[in-house]
Design an enzyme around this catalytic site. Structure first.
Site, short mmCIF file in Angstrom:
data_model
loop_
_atom_site.label_atom_id
_atom_site.label_comp_id
_atom_site.label_asym_id
_atom_site.label_seq_id
_atom_site.Cartn_x
_atom_site.Cartn_y
_atom_site.Cartn_z
N MET A 3 7.60 5.09 17.78
CA MET A 3 7.10 4.59 16.50
C MET A 3 5.83 5.36 16.12
O MET A 3 4.71 4.89 16.32
CB MET A 3 6.88 3.09 16.58
CG MET A 3 8.21 2.35 16.71
SD MET A 3 8.02 0.60 16.94
CE MET A 3 9.74 0.04 16.82
N HIS B 3 0.82 -1.21 0.00
CA HIS B 3 0.00 0.00 0.00
C HIS B 3 0.86 1.26 0.00
O HIS B 3 1.71 1.42 0.88
CB HIS B 3 -0.88 0.07 1.26
CG HIS B 3 -1.82 -1.06 1.43
ND1 HIS B 3 -2.86 -1.30 0.56
CD2 HIS B 3 -1.90 -2.03 2.37
CE1 HIS B 3 -3.53 -2.36 0.96
NE2 HIS B 3 -2.97 -2.82 2.06
N ILE C 204 1.21 1.46 6.63
CA ILE C 204 0.28 1.06 7.68
C ILE C 204 -0.51 2.26 8.20
O ILE C 204 -1.72 2.19 8.40
CB ILE C 204 1.04 0.37 8.84
CG1 ILE C 204 1.63 -0.96 8.37
CG2 ILE C 204 0.13 0.17 10.05
CD1 ILE C 204 0.59 -1.97 7.91
N VAL D 15 0.21 -5.07 22.18
CA VAL D 15 1.40 -5.04 23.03
C VAL D 15 2.62 -4.47 22.30
O VAL D 15 3.76 -4.84 22.56
CB VAL D 15 1.72 -6.45 23.58
CG1 VAL D 15 0.66 -6.86 24.59
CG2 VAL D 15 1.83 -7.48 22.45
N HIS E 235 -9.77 34.36 23.39
CA HIS E 235 -10.87 34.00 24.29
C HIS E 235 -12.19 34.04 23.52
O HIS E 235 -12.39 34.93 22.71
CB HIS E 235 -10.93 34.99 25.46
CG HIS E 235 -12.13 34.81 26.34
ND1 HIS E 235 -12.18 33.85 27.32
CD2 HIS E 235 -13.32 35.46 26.39
CE1 HIS E 235 -13.35 33.91 27.93
NE2 HIS E 235 -14.07 34.89 27.38
N GLU F 221 -3.02 -4.36 31.60
CA GLU F 221 -1.72 -3.71 31.40
C GLU F 221 -0.71 -4.28 32.39
O GLU F 221 -0.94 -4.29 33.60
CB GLU F 221 -1.85 -2.19 31.60
CG GLU F 221 -0.55 -1.42 31.64
CD GLU F 221 0.31 -1.63 30.41
OE1 GLU F 221 1.48 -2.04 30.57
OE2 GLU F 221 -0.19 -1.39 29.29
#
Length: 466
Positions: A318, A38, A42, A271, A445, A204
């Site tokens: 990454m 592609h 990714i 992971v 603002h 985790e």
């Protein structure tokens, strides 16, 4: 087969590769780029862009479901998962075509196939086992990206145990889901699926959700995730899994050895990723690698003259924007430009869950670890008029300064639209701005960005609105 020559050959047309190719062409170099699948890689096809499209659908669904909070009415709010996925894929397809147009516009030759280094300055390209051609260049840049890391014994089967590839194109919404890993990829998918209605558990192994983020920001994010119904287990690992016909039973173990079992419909393994360094001929040339990535200097140079590496394959962080900038530094150095070595310390990180998380530079803990005496400023969303008007009053902007010099060491945020706000601090850090310049900058603002100003002021005891 006649050999074709270029000034630069790039292996991989992801964000790093195609941006590097275009910049090389702008500098007058003859550039060829090899891609086996592609254009856009990714990120564009199976990562950054399509996940943001999914998360946008989830965000709108969330607001529609809470229309009453805004004085509106929306009845029988629902979704069509097939249409949600089709929209996401359509966004990627549109951008994929755009990359092809840009490469053609800049006269970059795209070579379809897989490349293998055949020695100094030479590669061969094949497609489906058939030779495409042989090519030569004084400079060869490896930009082959990365792939999902697999845990031993919990390897994805693409049906019940998924990587981000499969998680991005669900045919139906799973009733229950366990996500292994609470980095950006894991949390984004947890957020998407929970918003759409799945029961979600995040596991985790580290003691903190979003392990690379500032602990205070991660703690606030966790509270919001749990308020949404996401179950989070930190300091816990998935020791093993047992698959049945329509379910997966996960055996969990915490740091103290306490165990429990959770049965879910699907598991997403998030992971981390590992660099695509195999089958490129790197070993034969003696290119040095470390922990699945190519070792490079600040200009993308490897230990072998004429061979370079950029992006995920060159190691963390990454991120697509890291790959792009790293590639530009690399190609400009090749072209003889006077360019600074790539500085990884000022790369922003963004997580597009709900609430969003964004950061740059050192966390408070890392700054102290490095010996800085720090001044820390904080400003909560609940004290900001625009946040309250948006109905998004939960969040925090945090800034970390060196007390002695006033240098901005890091900035960390959780809350609505912080992925768009963080760049203000990134620019400030690159310009070596001190607290004085930031204090004297006029912020508009009413905006969320006013909190960035107030956080700086708070670090020096001058916050106005809190």
């Amino acid at each position: 087969m006649a050999e074709k020559s270029f000034d630069v050959l790039i292996i991989g047309a992801g964000p790093g590769g195609y941006v590097t190719a275009i910049r090389g062409a702008q500098l007058g170099l003859k550039v060829g780029i090899v891609e086996k699948q592609h254009l856009g890689g990714i990120c564009l096809n199976w990562g950054c862009i399509p996940t943001k499209a999914l998360l946008r659908s989830a965000e709108i669904f969330h607001y529609m479901s809470h229309a009453k909070d805004y004085g509106l009415s929306a009845e029988k709010v629902g979704f069509d998962m097939k249409a949600v996925v089709q929209r996401s894929r359509g966004v990627s397809k549109r951008l994929n075509g755009g990359v092809g147009h840009l490469l053609k516009k800049n006269k970059v030759e795209v070579i379809d196939g897989e490349a293998v280094l055949q020695g100094q300055g030479k590669i061969s390209v094949s497609k489906d086992g058939k030779a495409v051609g042989e090519y030569a260049a004084k400079h060869i840049i490896v930009a082959t990206g990365a792939r999902p890391r697999a845990l031993p014994g919990i390897e994805p089967d693409k049906k019940q145990i998924l990587t981000y590839f499969e998680a991005m194109v669900p045919e139906t919404l799973p009733k229950s889901l366990l996500v292994i890993g609470s980095g950006a990829i894991g949390i984004e998918f947890a957020s998407f699926y929970r918003t759409m209605g799945s029961e979600v558990t995040v596991v985790e192994v580290m003691n903190q959700v979003l392990p690379v983020e500032d602990a205070e920001i991660a703690g606030l994010a966790r509270k919001q995730f749990e308020k949404q119904g996401i179950k989070i287990l930190t300091g816990t690992k998935v020791a093993s899994v047992k698959k049945a016909k329509d379910s997966v039973t996960c055996h969990l173990e915490d740091a103290k050895g306490k165990t429990q079992e959770i049965t879910v419909e699907k598991v997403i393994s998030a992971v981390g990723v590992v660099g695509n360094i195999e089958n490129l001929g790197l070993e034969a040339l003696g290119v040095k690698t470390d922990r699945g990535c190519v070792v490079t200097d600040g200009y993308g140079r490897t230990n072998v003259a004429g061979v370079y590496a950029i992006g995920d394959v060159a190691g963390p962080p990454m991120l697509a924007h890291k790959a792009e900038h790293e590639g530009v530094v690399c190609i400009e150095k090749i072209a003889g430009r006077n360019v600074h070595a790539f500085d990884k310390s000022k790369i922003p990180g963004c997580t597009y869950c709900h609430p969003q998380i964004a950061s740059v530079g050192l966390t408070e803990a890392k700054a102290k670890e490095k010996g800085h005496k720090v001044k820390v400023g904080r400003f909560p969303f609940i004290a900001n008029g625009k946040a309250i008007a948006l109905g998004e009053d939960q969040g925090l902007v945090k800034t970390v300064f060196d007390e002695k010099t006033g240098e901005l060491l890091g900035a960390h945020m959780v809350g609505a639209e912080v992925t768009e706000l963080i760049q203000g601090y990134v620019v400030a850090m690159n310009l070596e701005t001190t607290e004085q310049e930031l204090m004297h900058t006029v912020f508009p603002h009413p905006t969320l960005s006013e909190m960035m100003h107030e956080s700086v002021l708070d670090a020096y005891g001058r916050a106005i609105h809190f």
